[in-house]
Design a protein around this motif. Structure first.
Motif, PDB file in Angstrom:
ATOM      1  N   TYR A 103       0.857  -1.187   0.000  1.00 38.64           N
ATOM      2  CA  TYR A 103       0.000   0.000   0.000  1.00 38.64           C
ATOM      3  C   TYR A 103       0.895   1.240   0.000  1.00 38.64           C
ATOM      4  O   TYR A 103       1.939   1.263   0.657  1.00 38.64           O
ATOM      5  CB  TYR A 103      -0.884   0.049   1.254  1.00 38.64           C
ATOM      6  CG  TYR A 103      -1.953  -1.011   1.300  1.00 38.64           C
ATOM      7  CD1 TYR A 103      -3.230  -0.759   0.813  1.00 38.64           C
ATOM      8  CD2 TYR A 103      -1.696  -2.257   1.856  1.00 38.64           C
ATOM      9  CE1 TYR A 103      -4.225  -1.723   0.867  1.00 38.64           C
ATOM     10  CE2 TYR A 103      -2.679  -3.235   1.915  1.00 38.64           C
ATOM     11  CZ  TYR A 103      -3.941  -2.953   1.416  1.00 38.64           C
ATOM     12  OH  TYR A 103      -4.919  -3.920   1.472  1.00 38.64           O
TER      13      TYR A 103
ATOM     14  N   ASP B 291      -0.216   3.896   1.332  1.00 45.74           N
ATOM     15  CA  ASP B 291      -0.532   4.308   2.695  1.00 45.74           C
ATOM     16  C   ASP B 291      -1.235   3.129   3.358  1.00 45.74           C
ATOM     17  O   ASP B 291      -2.352   2.782   2.979  1.00 45.74           O
ATOM     18  CB  ASP B 291      -1.435   5.550   2.697  1.00 45.74           C
ATOM     19  CG  ASP B 291      -1.819   6.006   4.092  1.00 45.74           C
ATOM     20  OD1 ASP B 291      -1.452   5.312   5.076  1.00 45.74           O
ATOM     21  OD2 ASP B 291      -2.496   7.049   4.201  1.00 45.74           O
TER      22      ASP B 291
ATOM     23  N   ASN C 163      -2.795   2.771   5.912  1.00 46.57           N
ATOM     24  CA  ASN C 163      -4.084   3.089   6.533  1.00 46.57           C
ATOM     25  C   ASN C 163      -5.183   3.398   5.517  1.00 46.57           C
ATOM     26  O   ASN C 163      -6.324   3.664   5.887  1.00 46.57           O
ATOM     27  CB  ASN C 163      -3.917   4.284   7.480  1.00 46.57           C
ATOM     28  CG  ASN C 163      -2.969   3.971   8.630  1.00 46.57           C
ATOM     29  OD1 ASN C 163      -3.092   2.925   9.263  1.00 46.57           O
ATOM     30  ND2 ASN C 163      -2.021   4.864   8.879  1.00 46.57           N
ATOM     31  N   ASP C 164      -4.822   3.380   4.236  1.00 48.16           N
ATOM     32  CA  ASP C 164      -5.776   3.684   3.170  1.00 48.16           C
ATOM     33  C   ASP C 164      -5.862   2.495   2.219  1.00 48.16           C
ATOM     34  O   ASP C 164      -4.973   2.273   1.393  1.00 48.16           O
ATOM     35  CB  ASP C 164      -5.333   4.941   2.415  1.00 48.16           C
ATOM     36  CG  ASP C 164      -6.282   5.316   1.271  1.00 48.16           C
ATOM     37  OD1 ASP C 164      -7.338   4.657   1.140  1.00 48.16           O
ATOM     38  OD2 ASP C 164      -5.952   6.247   0.505  1.00 48.16           O
ATOM     39  N   LYS C 165      -6.920   1.693   2.372  1.00 48.21           N
ATOM     40  CA  LYS C 165      -7.056   0.474   1.566  1.00 48.21           C
ATOM     41  C   LYS C 165      -7.166   0.762   0.071  1.00 48.21           C
ATOM     42  O   LYS C 165      -6.890  -0.106  -0.754  1.00 48.21           O
ATOM     43  CB  LYS C 165      -8.273  -0.332   2.034  1.00 48.21           C
ATOM     44  CG  LYS C 165      -8.157  -0.875   3.458  1.00 48.21           C
ATOM     45  CD  LYS C 165      -6.986  -1.827   3.597  1.00 48.21           C
ATOM     46  CE  LYS C 165      -6.911  -2.451   4.979  1.00 48.21           C
ATOM     47  NZ  LYS C 165      -5.754  -3.359   5.134  1.00 48.21           N
ATOM     48  N   SER C 166      -7.588   1.989  -0.283  1.00 45.27           N
ATOM     49  CA  SER C 166      -7.700   2.334  -1.701  1.00 45.27           C
ATOM     50  C   SER C 166      -6.329   2.576  -2.346  1.00 45.27           C
ATOM     51  O   SER C 166      -6.232   2.727  -3.567  1.00 45.27           O
ATOM     52  CB  SER C 166      -8.574   3.578  -1.882  1.00 45.27           C
ATOM     53  OG  SER C 166      -7.936   4.730  -1.358  1.00 45.27           O
ATOM     54  N   SER C 167      -5.272   2.617  -1.530  1.00 45.89           N
ATOM     55  CA  SER C 167      -3.934   2.894  -2.069  1.00 45.89           C
ATOM     56  C   SER C 167      -3.174   1.601  -2.405  1.00 45.89           C
ATOM     57  O   SER C 167      -1.960   1.637  -2.610  1.00 45.89           O
ATOM     58  CB  SER C 167      -3.129   3.726  -1.066  1.00 45.89           C
ATOM     59  OG  SER C 167      -2.810   2.975   0.098  1.00 45.89           O
TER      60      SER C 167
END
Length: 294
Positions: free
Chosen positions: A209, A211, A213-217
Motif C-alpha cells: 500500500y 498508505d 491506513n488507506d485500503k484504496s492505495s
C-alpha cells in the motif's frame, strides 16, 4: 450449466499462463500465519503441487520463526530480537535447526501425500548456502548467517530428476559452523542463483500500500524502480522494508517477476499466477512498465 461453464472459463483463463511458464523455475518463500494454520498449510502445498503437475519447477524455501520461538519458550528461554533478527546462541541454534528440520519433513510428507516426490534439504546440504557471521549495527547476535555464496547444483539435480526441493534456511560458514538464516534472504538468494522466473513471498498482509491506513492505495503492480522510490520515500516500514528490498534486488539480478501475497487467502498462489488480475502485488522489471495499467 452456468457453474460448469464458469469452471471452463477459469481453465481457459489459466491456459496462456500455463503455456508461458512451462518448465520455468518458481521459488516460493513459505512462512507467516499460513504455516501455523493446518488448513492454510494444506492449501499452500496443494497450490505448489498443482504448479508442479502443470509444468512449473517449484522450489519451496520455508521459515519457522513462530515455531522456533515456541520451542525456545518450552526450554525456559526468552526469544530476543535485534532489528528483527533473532539473537541465536548455541542452544537457540540447536533448537532452531531441530524445529526447521521438523517443519521441513512435515512439508515433504504433505507433498508426498498428494502424489508428488519431494526432497527436504537445508542450506548445509551440498554447500547450498554458504554464509558468514551477520552483525546487527555492529552488535554480535550469535549464529545468524549472512549468505555470501549459493551453490545451486543440488537444486538443479533434484529438479532434473523431477523432485520438488524443500529448503530449510540453515547454512555453514568456511569453518563449517552452523548458522540460522533469514528465510526471505535465503529465498531471494536461491531465486537469483537458479535464475528463477518467479519469486513469491507468502506473507501476512495483502500486498503493498502507498498508505497502509488507506485500503484504496493498494498497489497491484509496480516496477523495481517504483519500488525503490517507495522505499526512499519512507512510506514502507516494519518487516516489509527488508522484504521489499529483497524483491527489488531479485529483479535487478535477473528474476523476471516477484510477487507479495497474503498467505492467509486460500489458494492465493493459483489466483495470482493463473488469473489476469491476481490477488497480491507483483514487482516487475523496469523495461516491462508498459504492462502496468491504470
Amino acid at each position: 450449466m452456468n457453474k460448469i461453464m464458469g469452471k471452463a472459463e477459469v481453465l481457459i483463463e489459466a491456459l496462456p499462463y500455463i503455456q508461458k511458464f512451462n518448465r520455468k523455475i518458481i521459488v516460493v518463500k513459505y512462512g507467516g500465519s499460513a504455516m501455523s494454520n493446518e488448513e492454510l498449510q494444506r492449501n499452500v502445498i496443494k497450490d505448489v503441487t498443482l504448479l508442479k503437475l502443470v509444468g512449473f519447477k517449484p522450489i519451496i524455501v520455508h521459515g519457522g520463526g513462530k515455531e522456533i520461538s515456541r520451542w525456545v519458550g518450552k526450554v525456559g528461554k526468552e526469544a530476543r530480537f535485534v532489528n528483527g533478527l533473532r539473537v541465536t546462541d548455541d542452544e537457540t541454534m540447536e533448537i532452531a535447526e531441530m524445529v526447521l528440520n521438523k517443519v521441513n519433513k512435515n512439508l515433504v510428507r504433505m507433498v508426498e501425500e498428494l502424489g508428488v516426490k519431494a526432497v527436504g534439504i537445508s542450506g548445509k546440504d551440498a554447500g547450498l548456502l554458504q554464509c558468514q557471521k551477520r552483525y546487527s549495527d555492529g552488535e554480535d547476535i550469535g549464529y545468524v548467517g549472512e549468505i555470501c555464496n549459493v551453490d545451486p547444483k543440488v537444486l538443479y539435480d533434484l529438479l532434473e530428476k523431477d523432485f520438488l526441493p524443500i529448503v530449510a534456511p540453515v547454512g555453514l560458514d568456511d569453518q563449517f559452523l552452523t548458522y540460522n538464516i533469514n528465510a526471505d534472504d535465503a529465498a531471494c538468494a536461491i531465486a537469483k542463483a537458479v535464475g528463477a522466473d518467479k519469486l513469491v513471498f507468502l506473507t501476512d498482509i495483502e500486498g503493498l500500500y502507498r498508505d497502509i491506513n488507506d485500503k484504496s492505495s493498494f498497489i497491484s503492480r509496480l516496477t523495481a524502480a517504483q519500488a525503490e522510490e517507495l522505499i526512499a520515500s519512507g512510506c514502507i516500514g516494519g518487516g516489509m522494508l527488508p522484504k521489499l528490498g529483497n524483491c527489488t534486488d531479485a529483479i535487478r539480478e535477473g528474476v523476471n517477476r516477484v510477487h507479495i501475497l497474503d498467505g492467509r487467502i486460500a489458494h492465493c498462489l493459483l489466483l495470482e499466477i493463473f488469473t489476469d488480475h491476481g490477488v497480491g502485488t507483483a514487482i516487475i522489471a523496469d523495461q516491462d512498465k508498459e504492462m502496468i495499467s491504470g
